[in-house]
Design an enzyme around this catalytic site. Structure first.
Site, PDB file in Angstrom:
ATOM      1  NE  ARG A 156      -0.930   6.143  -6.658  1.00  0.00           N
ATOM      2  CZ  ARG A 156      -1.128   6.920  -6.119  1.00  0.00           C
ATOM      3  NH1 ARG A 156      -1.700   7.693  -6.029  1.00  0.00           N
ATOM      4  NH2 ARG A 156       0.032   6.818  -5.116  1.00  0.00           N
ATOM      5  CB  THR A 207       2.352  -4.053  -4.070  1.00  0.00           C
ATOM      6  OG1 THR A 207       2.241  -5.357  -3.481  1.00  0.00           O
ATOM      7  CG2 THR A 207       3.291  -3.277  -4.273  1.00  0.00           C
ATOM      8  CG  ASP A 208       1.374  -6.986  -7.177  1.00  0.00           C
ATOM      9  OD1 ASP A 208       1.330  -6.777  -8.335  1.00  0.00           O
ATOM     10  OD2 ASP A 208       1.996  -8.022  -6.080  1.00  0.00           O
ATOM     11  NE  ARG A 209      -5.884  -1.554  -8.367  1.00  0.00           N
ATOM     12  CZ  ARG A 209      -4.049  -1.004  -9.122  1.00  0.00           C
ATOM     13  NH1 ARG A 209      -3.242  -0.732  -8.005  1.00  0.00           N
ATOM     14  NH2 ARG A 209      -4.563   0.031  -9.704  1.00  0.00           N
ATOM     15  CG  MET A 210      -2.365  -9.179  -3.024  1.00  0.00           C
ATOM     16  SD  MET A 210      -3.873 -10.523  -3.701  1.00  0.00           S
ATOM     17  CE  MET A 210      -3.779 -10.657  -1.713  1.00  0.00           C
TER      18      MET A 210
END
Length: 217
Positions: A15, A194-197
């Site tokens: 997700r 977002t983007d695991r950041m």
């Protein structure tokens, strides 16, 4: 490898998190005030049990254990829960009086993690809370020797009925049951991005105050 033994694919569970950025300037000066704000948000969001938290403990030998318990109060002194002192978590805390709490508020893309030493509440504090509980829960605290092996469900139910007959109105506070307070030394606030950041901001106790630090996701 046949289909029955093949592990299921987890690709469909991926997700993307997206939320408002969590900035240092937006946080309260100390962690409990910030927790109060986020806990209020969790309540307002309609989460079914926002006070549910994972409690992690370890024995004197370092054997870890985790389970879900309910937060029953918090203040600048710490975060409170109640349990049987003879349960596995009670025994762990008697040997190694430190713990970690995790509030997994996934639907609102947030987590809070609390680490610190653990102290027992006074018997007066425990009694005040115990007598505020529903009658059935008070009898249940007596009936269940938490974490002990029981012969059957019938044995457990029979013990409950026996104690309900003994104390039909107001059972006393068990001497093997009471409250603990996790005294925060580190409190981390996690906001999914977002983007695991992800944003991770940690309060760390330093002297008589708190240091706020950003951690890499």
């Amino acid at each position: 490898m046949d289909a029955a033994s093949r592990p299921p694919s987890l690709a469909g569970l991926r997700r993307t998190y997206q939320g408002e950025p969590l900035l240092e300037a937006d946080l309260a000066a100390e962690p409990v005030a910030q927790f109060a704000t986020w806990f209020s948000d969790a309540l307002d969001s309609g989460l079914p049990e926002p006070n549910a938290m994972v409690l992690a403990t370890a024995s004197a030998g370092g054997r870890p254990s985790a389970r879900t318990v309910l937060l029953k109060g918090y203040s600048t002194q710490g975060f409170v829960f109640y349990t049987n002192y003879e349960s596995r978590k009670g025994r762990d805390l008697a040997e190694n009086a430190r713990a970690c709490l995790l509030f997994p508020w996934h639907p609102i893309r947030r987590q809070v993690r609390v680490e610190g030493p653990v102290v027992r509440l006074s018997r007066d504090e425990t009694a005040a809370y115990f007598h505020s509980r529903p009658y059935g829960s008070r009898i249940g605290a007596w009936a269940s020797r938490q974490s002990a092996v029981v012969g059957s469900r019938e044995d457990l139910d029979a013990r409950y009925e026996e104690l309900a007959e003994r104390w039909p109105d107001d059972p006393p506070v068990p001497d093997f049951w009471g409250g603990f307070r996790v005294v925060p030394q580190e409190v981390e606030f996690w906001q999914g991005q977002t983007d695991r950041m992800h944003d991770r901001l940690r309060y760390r106790r330093s002297g008589g105050g708190w240091v706020l630090e950003r951690l890499a996701p």
